[in-house]
Design a protein around this motif. Structure first.
Motif, mmCIF file in Angstrom:
data_model
loop_
_atom_site.group_PDB
_atom_site.id
_atom_site.type_symbol
_atom_site.label_atom_id
_atom_site.label_comp_id
_atom_site.label_asym_id
_atom_site.label_seq_id
_atom_site.Cartn_x
_atom_site.Cartn_y
_atom_site.Cartn_z
ATOM 1 N N SER A 2 0.824 -1.199 0.000
ATOM 2 C CA SER A 2 0.000 0.000 0.000
ATOM 3 C C SER A 2 0.859 1.249 0.000
ATOM 4 O O SER A 2 1.955 1.271 0.540
ATOM 5 C CB SER A 2 -0.944 0.010 1.189
ATOM 6 N N PHE A 15 -9.376 9.030 4.443
ATOM 7 C CA PHE A 15 -9.746 7.729 3.899
ATOM 8 C C PHE A 15 -8.485 6.970 3.499
ATOM 9 O O PHE A 15 -8.353 5.781 3.785
ATOM 10 C CB PHE A 15 -10.685 7.888 2.695
ATOM 11 N N ALA A 16 -7.558 7.653 2.839
ATOM 12 C CA ALA A 16 -6.316 7.010 2.407
ATOM 13 C C ALA A 16 -5.494 6.542 3.607
ATOM 14 O O ALA A 16 -4.781 5.544 3.521
ATOM 15 C CB ALA A 16 -5.504 7.952 1.533
ATOM 16 N N THR A 18 -6.735 5.330 6.372
ATOM 17 C CA THR A 18 -7.352 4.164 6.989
ATOM 18 C C THR A 18 -7.488 2.994 6.038
ATOM 19 O O THR A 18 -7.741 1.884 6.470
ATOM 20 C CB THR A 18 -8.749 4.512 7.543
ATOM 21 N N ALA A 19 -7.355 3.245 4.739
ATOM 22 C CA ALA A 19 -7.545 2.193 3.745
ATOM 23 C C ALA A 19 -6.207 1.694 3.232
ATOM 24 O O ALA A 19 -5.241 2.443 3.139
ATOM 25 C CB ALA A 19 -8.373 2.716 2.574
ATOM 26 N N SER A 20 -6.173 0.433 2.883
ATOM 27 C CA SER A 20 -5.004 -0.142 2.242
ATOM 28 C C SER A 20 -5.200 0.023 0.734
ATOM 29 O O SER A 20 -6.196 -0.445 0.183
ATOM 30 C CB SER A 20 -4.896 -1.620 2.607
ATOM 31 N N ILE A 21 -4.282 0.726 0.091
ATOM 32 C CA ILE A 21 -4.390 0.987 -1.345
ATOM 33 C C ILE A 21 -3.261 0.252 -2.059
ATOM 34 O O ILE A 21 -2.087 0.483 -1.805
ATOM 35 C CB ILE A 21 -4.333 2.500 -1.640
ATOM 36 N N THR A 33 -11.638 7.361 -7.384
ATOM 37 C CA THR A 33 -12.425 6.561 -6.447
ATOM 38 C C THR A 33 -12.702 7.344 -5.171
ATOM 39 O O THR A 33 -13.838 7.369 -4.677
ATOM 40 C CB THR A 33 -11.701 5.240 -6.122
ATOM 41 N N LEU A 34 -11.685 7.992 -4.645
ATOM 42 C CA LEU A 34 -11.873 8.800 -3.438
ATOM 43 C C LEU A 34 -12.844 9.954 -3.696
ATOM 44 O O LEU A 34 -13.665 10.284 -2.837
ATOM 45 C CB LEU A 34 -10.531 9.314 -2.923
ATOM 46 N N SER A 43 -17.796 8.422 5.101
ATOM 47 C CA SER A 43 -17.149 8.949 6.303
ATOM 48 C C SER A 43 -17.793 10.211 6.863
ATOM 49 O O SER A 43 -17.295 10.778 7.824
ATOM 50 C CB SER A 43 -15.652 9.210 6.079
#
Length: 181
Positions: A2, A15-16, A18-21, A33-34, A43
């Motif tokens: 990520s 969001f980035a 907390t999220a695995s990208i 996407t975001l 959120s």
């Protein structure tokens, strides 16, 4: 695996964080996407008045009106209120699923004894078209099969104004407790 994000300030950055990208997703696709997720309110905080017990059920029940109840068949009218519109201007898929579940339970209860608890094991929906804001939709549920341990319900959602079929649904309920063999 990520990408590491900058400090978490904006919604996209939070969001980035907390999220695995995945590294194999191009940066522009991540941004797009975001942007989409931000546009649909991902959120965003839930308003306090929505945090009451069973709020969602009250909301869904507020758009349903029973029209006809027979053994093995229930027909309801659904009013597509503005609160149930998705970001594309149509009836929100989650609201459709909630209506399908409620009408399915009502339909099953016309043939399943009250001492049997119903457990929703499967709900499938085909979204064929869309209902616009303020439309009225007729939901017709009927028992396909009901036995000792399960009941299957089929539904058709049609626009009241045109009669056009817009959604279909099928629900399978398991009866609890399960009969002894």
């Amino acid at each position: 695996m990520s990408k590491m994000a900058k400090p978490c300030g904006t919604l996209a950055e939070r969001f980035a964080c907390t999220a695995s990208i995945s590294d194999d997703v191009p940066e522009q696709r991540v941004k797009d996407t975001l942007h989409f997720l931000k546009g649909v309110g991902i959120s965003d905080p839930v308003p306090d008045h929505c945090e009451t017990k069973d709020f969602y059920s009250y909301l869904v029940r507020g758009i349903l009106k029973p029209l006809n109840i027979q053994r093995g068949r229930v027909t309801c009218l659904v009013s597509v209120k503005p609160a149930f519109i998705n970001s594309f201007g149509g009836f929100h898929g989650g609201a459709i699923a909630a209506v399908a579940e409620a009408v399915s339970v009502a339909t099953a209860r016309t043939v399943v004894a009250e001492d049997k608890e119903l457990f929703l094991g499967e709900l499938s929906i085909s979204y064929l078209s869309s209902a616009p804001k303020n439309a009225e939709v007729i939901v017709d549920g009927s028992v396909v099969r009901s036995g000792r341990n399960l009941t299957v319900i089929a539904q058709e959602f049609k626009l009241k104004k045109t009669g056009n079929l817009i959604y279909t649904a099928r629900a399978t309920f398991y009866h609890m407790p399960v009969s002894k063999l």
